[in-house]
Enzyme design. Structure first.
Site, PDB file in Angstrom:
ATOM      1  N   VAL A  79      -0.059   5.893  -2.025  1.00  0.00           N
ATOM      2  CA  VAL A  79       0.559   6.657  -1.221  1.00  0.00           C
ATOM      3  C   VAL A  79       1.119   7.074  -1.535  1.00  0.00           C
ATOM      4  O   VAL A  79       2.171   8.659  -2.087  1.00  0.00           O
ATOM      5  CB  VAL A  79       0.897   5.591  -0.395  1.00  0.00           C
ATOM      6  CG1 VAL A  79       1.668   6.719   1.211  1.00  0.00           C
ATOM      7  CG2 VAL A  79      -0.570   5.594   0.652  1.00  0.00           C
ATOM      8  N   ASP A  80       2.186   6.720  -2.921  1.00  0.00           N
ATOM      9  CA  ASP A  80       3.494   6.897  -3.467  1.00  0.00           C
ATOM     10  C   ASP A  80       2.695   8.378  -4.347  1.00  0.00           C
ATOM     11  O   ASP A  80       3.785   9.583  -4.254  1.00  0.00           O
ATOM     12  CB  ASP A  80       4.195   5.905  -4.523  1.00  0.00           C
ATOM     13  CG  ASP A  80       5.830   5.123  -3.513  1.00  0.00           C
ATOM     14  OD1 ASP A  80       5.920   5.634  -2.592  1.00  0.00           O
ATOM     15  OD2 ASP A  80       5.621   4.415  -3.698  1.00  0.00           O
ATOM     16  N   LEU A  81       2.354   8.377  -5.189  1.00  0.00           N
ATOM     17  CA  LEU A  81       1.400   9.136  -5.882  1.00  0.00           C
ATOM     18  C   LEU A  81       1.277  10.314  -5.777  1.00  0.00           C
ATOM     19  O   LEU A  81       0.907  11.838  -5.457  1.00  0.00           O
ATOM     20  CB  LEU A  81       0.440   8.395  -6.976  1.00  0.00           C
ATOM     21  CG  LEU A  81       1.631   7.707  -7.674  1.00  0.00           C
ATOM     22  CD1 LEU A  81      -0.093   6.799  -8.611  1.00  0.00           C
ATOM     23  CD2 LEU A  81       2.386   7.565  -7.814  1.00  0.00           C
TER      24      LEU A  81
ATOM     25  N   GLY B  54       4.662  12.465  -3.997  1.00  0.00           N
ATOM     26  CA  GLY B  54       4.630  13.493  -4.842  1.00  0.00           C
ATOM     27  C   GLY B  54       3.649  14.540  -5.490  1.00  0.00           C
ATOM     28  O   GLY B  54       4.560  15.792  -5.390  1.00  0.00           O
TER      29      GLY B  54
ATOM     30  N   ASP C 150       5.079   1.667  -0.546  1.00  0.00           N
ATOM     31  CA  ASP C 150       3.549   1.989  -0.309  1.00  0.00           C
ATOM     32  C   ASP C 150       2.642   0.845   0.424  1.00  0.00           C
ATOM     33  O   ASP C 150       1.466   1.464   1.145  1.00  0.00           O
ATOM     34  CB  ASP C 150       3.217   2.460  -1.584  1.00  0.00           C
ATOM     35  CG  ASP C 150       1.890   2.708  -1.962  1.00  0.00           C
ATOM     36  OD1 ASP C 150       1.110   3.380  -2.201  1.00  0.00           O
ATOM     37  OD2 ASP C 150       0.929   1.492  -2.264  1.00  0.00           O
TER      38      ASP C 150
END
Length: 401
Positions: free
Chosen positions: A173-175, A178, A145
């Protein structure tokens, strides 16, 4: 009446979650919150990497892990052993959705790639999450991220112009990846309802990071250079941002000229600023920001926050306190919304955020608290038809938890 599992839109959908850390598990949690049965596959000894990140809860859970794994079941299976791999392939043959974030090519080497599993289950919706596109020169690079916040320009647009680049407070970015992944899975489920066929969805953190730049990204393209950074202020609206009252910060968002006039007359008692031709329109206020803001800031610092909030509300100007995170989560507003589920007697999951979705006026329920490592292994294997002796034999080989 509380909402039941059968009331949820994804009731009857099975998701096999082979992913780790944040982006993939967040996708799985979104689907679980909406009613899917999500089976999280973890290494029987190590578990998900985030079981060892951040604040420890109980023996094998952490706040990191719990934040992206509610409403799931956990099975401990070692896919590096033939017996464990056979279990996962059997589950994939009986699932509607599979989520994985192995390094590019890793799933294929194990026999868990899309081609192999879609041959077993043509209706399988297979979601691959990686750092970069599988068809590019960086396909094998691991995606982190923070790295992608830097590479996508997100750090470069965050913070103030006189400060170094600044990351977001969470792994944004990860969230977002997802969330985008879950949207794509839902779209594929709708299409499968028409065609009966699954799809291979590929999501890249870098692509999603660029998408998050939104209107700032388009401004950069239009300007041909980096747009200025304004920190908590707005690039195009003045006054708009975080301001200091005499006893603490507050958010003020003056969205149009009528609000600006009420702000000057009612809130800070400066009708002269409403009548000043330099500040007559928002465009002019933006152009003359350096002259206007110091006068506004001085007036706000001279008044208590409670009085300012009262006057702002009376003037129909959007506003609010700036709270610490714990204050926000324990606020009457959060309590009334039912956003925090407490269980003080549970060391593994003493507090969990509730799903954010409301359906027909009811909040989607917290059906399962984030699981302990492998806690549902025996139950899931029993559903596959494995009896007690067979499960014991698999445990003795180390293939399962």
């Amino acid at each position: 009446m509380p909402m039941t599992t059968l009331d949820l839109p994804l009731s009857g959908i099975r998701v096999l979650d082979l992913s780790r850390i944040l982006a993939g598990p967040w996708c799985g949690q979104v689907l679980a919150d909406l009613g899917a049965e999500v089976i999280k596959v973890e290494h029987p000894l190590r578990g998900d990497d985030t079981r060892d990140w951040g604040f420890r809860l109980g023996e094998r859970n952490t706040c990191y892990f719990n934040s992206v794994n509610r409403n799931k079941r956990s099975i401990g299976v070692d896919v590096g052993k033939p017996e464990g791999l056979a279990i996962v392939r059997d589950l994939a043959a009986r699932s509607d959705v599979l989520i994985q974030n192995f390094k590019t090519g890793g799933a294929d080497k194990l026999g868990l790639g899309y081609e192999a599993l879609s041959a077993l289950n043509p209706g399988l919706i297979y979601c691959s999450i990686a750092g970069y596109g599988s068809d590019g020169p960086e396909a094998s690079r691991p995606g982190y991220d923070l790295v992608i916040q830097g590479e996508s320009g997100l750090m470069g647009m965050n913070g103030n112009d006189d400060q170094p680049p600044l990351k977001f407070g969470v792994a944004i970015v990860d969230l977002f990846t997802g969330q985008y992944s879950a949207q794509a899975v839902l779209a594929a489920l709708i299409q499968r309802g028409r065609t009966g066929k699954g799809r291979h969805i590929e999501m890249a953190l870098f692509d999603c990071g660029l998408s998050v730049t939104s209107y700032y990204g388009l401004e950069a393209l239009a300007l041909g250079e980096n747009p200025p950074r304004y920190g908590n202020a707005h690039p195009s609206i003045v006054p708009y941002g975080v301001f200091d009252a005499a006893d603490g910060p507050l958010v003020i968002t003056v969205g149009n000229n009528a609000q600006y006039e009420r702000f000057c007359r009612i809130v800070i008692e400066r009708p002269d600023l409403a009548e000043d031709a330099r500040f007559a329109t928002n465009l002019l206020r933006t152009q003359n920001r350096p002259e206007l803001l110091p006068m506004i800031e001085a007036e706000l610092r001279a008044r208590p926050r409670a009085l300012l909030l009262q006057r702002l509300a009376a003037g129909g100007i959007p506003c609010g306190e700036v709270l610490g995170l714990n204050q926000a989560l324990r606020s009457p507003r959060a309590t009334q919304a039912g956003m925090v589920s407490d269980d003080a007697g549970n060391a593994d999951t003493p507090a969990v955020l509730a799903p954010p979705y409301r359906l027909d006026g009811k909040r989607a329920p917290l059906r399962h608290r984030p699981p302990g490592l492998g806690q549902d292994t025996d139950a899931v294997l029993g559903e596959l038809g494995l009896d007690g002796p067979r499960i014991t034999a698999l445990r003795q080989t180390g293939a399962i938890a």
